[in-house]
Design a protein around this motif. Structure first.
Motif, PDB file in Angstrom:
ATOM      1  N   GLY A  48      36.447  31.603  47.159  1.00 37.28           N
ATOM      2  CA  GLY A  48      37.647  31.474  46.449  1.00 37.28           C
ATOM      3  C   GLY A  48      38.980  31.225  47.058  1.00 37.28           C
ATOM      4  O   GLY A  48      39.728  30.313  46.706  1.00 37.28           O
ATOM      5  N   GLU A  49      38.852  32.067  48.138  1.00 36.15           N
ATOM      6  CA  GLU A  49      40.390  31.882  49.122  1.00 36.15           C
ATOM      7  C   GLU A  49      40.284  30.661  49.679  1.00 36.15           C
ATOM      8  O   GLU A  49      41.489  29.934  49.798  1.00 36.15           O
ATOM      9  N   LEU A  50      39.053  30.090  50.169  1.00 40.20           N
ATOM     10  CA  LEU A  50      38.913  28.515  50.792  1.00 40.20           C
ATOM     11  C   LEU A  50      39.249  27.665  49.598  1.00 40.20           C
ATOM     12  O   LEU A  50      39.705  26.728  49.909  1.00 40.20           O
ATOM     13  N   MET A  51      38.864  27.826  48.694  1.00 37.59           N
ATOM     14  CA  MET A  51      39.105  26.858  47.376  1.00 37.59           C
ATOM     15  C   MET A  51      40.437  26.801  46.617  1.00 37.59           C
ATOM     16  O   MET A  51      40.661  26.130  46.017  1.00 37.59           O
ATOM     17  N   GLY A  52      41.421  27.993  46.857  1.00 36.11           N
ATOM     18  CA  GLY A  52      42.381  28.047  46.267  1.00 36.11           C
ATOM     19  C   GLY A  52      42.188  28.703  44.771  1.00 36.11           C
ATOM     20  O   GLY A  52      43.012  28.364  44.085  1.00 36.11           O
ATOM     21  N   ILE A  53      40.981  29.402  44.543  1.00 36.10           N
ATOM     22  CA  ILE A  53      41.061  30.032  43.040  1.00 36.10           C
ATOM     23  C   ILE A  53      40.474  31.442  43.276  1.00 36.10           C
ATOM     24  O   ILE A  53      40.393  32.034  44.485  1.00 36.10           O
ATOM     25  N   SER A  54      40.426  32.388  42.162  1.00 30.88           N
ATOM     26  CA  SER A  54      40.206  33.587  42.576  1.00 30.88           C
ATOM     27  C   SER A  54      38.574  34.001  42.352  1.00 30.88           C
ATOM     28  O   SER A  54      37.811  33.036  42.317  1.00 30.88           O
ATOM     29  N   GLN A  55      38.273  35.033  42.895  1.00 36.80           N
ATOM     30  CA  GLN A  55      36.810  35.499  43.094  1.00 36.80           C
ATOM     31  C   GLN A  55      36.331  35.379  41.669  1.00 36.80           C
ATOM     32  O   GLN A  55      35.159  35.034  41.415  1.00 36.80           O
ATOM     33  N   SER A  56      36.923  35.950  40.567  1.00 35.97           N
ATOM     34  CA  SER A  56      36.446  35.707  39.243  1.00 35.97           C
ATOM     35  C   SER A  56      36.231  34.261  38.562  1.00 35.97           C
ATOM     36  O   SER A  56      35.077  33.991  37.993  1.00 35.97           O
ATOM     37  N   ALA A  57      36.930  33.278  39.292  1.00 36.80           N
ATOM     38  CA  ALA A  57      36.571  31.994  38.738  1.00 36.80           C
ATOM     39  C   ALA A  57      35.393  31.612  39.529  1.00 36.80           C
ATOM     40  O   ALA A  57      34.506  30.727  38.978  1.00 36.80           O
ATOM     41  N   VAL A  58      35.319  31.835  40.657  1.00 35.96           N
ATOM     42  CA  VAL A  58      34.054  31.663  41.489  1.00 35.96           C
ATOM     43  C   VAL A  58      32.846  32.053  40.815  1.00 35.96           C
ATOM     44  O   VAL A  58      31.899  31.590  40.560  1.00 35.96           O
ATOM     45  N   ALA A  59      32.847  33.449  40.551  1.00 34.08           N
ATOM     46  CA  ALA A  59      31.888  34.076  39.704  1.00 34.08           C
ATOM     47  C   ALA A  59      31.457  33.513  38.397  1.00 34.08           C
ATOM     48  O   ALA A  59      30.433  32.960  38.145  1.00 34.08           O
ATOM     49  N   ARG A  60      32.451  33.002  37.568  1.00 33.54           N
ATOM     50  CA  ARG A  60      32.109  32.263  36.441  1.00 33.54           C
ATOM     51  C   ARG A  60      31.553  30.847  36.537  1.00 33.54           C
ATOM     52  O   ARG A  60      30.603  30.401  35.998  1.00 33.54           O
ATOM     53  N   ARG A  66      31.408  28.279  33.203  1.00 30.82           N
ATOM     54  CA  ARG A  66      32.587  26.991  33.249  1.00 30.82           C
ATOM     55  C   ARG A  66      31.877  25.903  33.580  1.00 30.82           C
ATOM     56  O   ARG A  66      30.807  25.716  34.177  1.00 30.82           O
ATOM     57  N   ASP A  67      32.574  24.651  33.330  1.00 30.15           N
ATOM     58  CA  ASP A  67      31.831  23.377  33.666  1.00 30.15           C
ATOM     59  C   ASP A  67      33.074  22.594  34.526  1.00 30.15           C
ATOM     60  O   ASP A  67      34.199  22.062  34.029  1.00 30.15           O
ATOM     61  N   PRO A  68      32.950  23.096  35.615  1.00 25.91           N
ATOM     62  CA  PRO A  68      33.977  22.776  36.690  1.00 25.91           C
ATOM     63  C   PRO A  68      34.187  21.020  36.903  1.00 25.91           C
ATOM     64  O   PRO A  68      33.163  20.539  36.612  1.00 25.91           O
ATOM     65  N   ARG A  69      35.291  20.776  37.066  1.00 24.05           N
ATOM     66  CA  ARG A  69      35.613  19.486  37.464  1.00 24.05           C
ATOM     67  C   ARG A  69      34.596  19.073  38.837  1.00 24.05           C
ATOM     68  O   ARG A  69      34.478  19.747  39.620  1.00 24.05           O
ATOM     69  N   LEU A  70      34.650  17.761  38.971  1.00 21.40           N
ATOM     70  CA  LEU A  70      33.594  17.216  40.118  1.00 21.40           C
ATOM     71  C   LEU A  70      34.685  17.589  41.406  1.00 21.40           C
ATOM     72  O   LEU A  70      33.876  18.235  42.504  1.00 21.40           O
ATOM     73  N   SER A  71      35.974  17.688  41.407  1.00 17.58           N
ATOM     74  CA  SER A  71      37.046  18.032  42.405  1.00 17.58           C
ATOM     75  C   SER A  71      36.478  19.483  42.762  1.00 17.58           C
ATOM     76  O   SER A  71      36.592  19.858  43.956  1.00 17.58           O
TER      77      SER A  71
END
Length: 132
Positions: A48-60, A66-71
């Motif tokens: 998450g830190e490397l991606m610039g998002i939270s740990q909980s967002a990575v878990a989801r 979640r339906d993440p964007r390609l980016s």
């Protein structure tokens, strides 16, 4: 009665088979990314830190909630040191190449896509015929 029948999935319909295959491919890609993270012994927090998002967002994302964007998937791949390849295969190239399998399995397992060599030969032949 199979799960496909219960869900009203017509595995004889190429468009429905394609939709199922697209979902299966997404799930496989996500499984591979998570497996890489685990091989690296990296935590969701670190990714998450490397991606610039939270740990909980990575878990989801990893749970498929979640339906993440390609980016976003590319940022995840970058964080675990992987490359995501995309390919476009027209349904016309696949329509006659799906081979029935045991349809009693889970949704998305009732057919098989051609391997890369078969597609390469099909594309090469199609490209030559198209230029004549």
């Amino acid at each position: 009665m199979s799960i496909d029948e219960l869900l009203g999935v017509d595995t004889g319909d190429p468009k429905q088979r394609l939709a199922i295959e697209l979902v299966r491919e997404d799930h496989e890609m996500l499984k591979e990314l998570v497996a890489l993270r685990e091989q690296l012994k990296a935590s969701q927090q670190e990714i998450g830190e490397l991606m610039g998002i939270s740990q909980s967002a990575v878990a989801r994302i990893e749970r498929g909630e979640r339906d993440p964007r390609l980016s976003t998937l590319r940022r995840y791949a970058h964080a675990v040191g992987a490359l995501i390849e995309h390919r476009v295969i027209p349904i016309a190239e696949l329509k006659l190449r799906w081979e029935p399998k045991d349809l009693s399995g889970p949704v998305g397992r009732g057919y098989q896509l051609p391997d890369r060599q078969d597609l390469t030969e099909a594309w090469t032949g199609s490209a030559k015929r198209g230029r004549r």
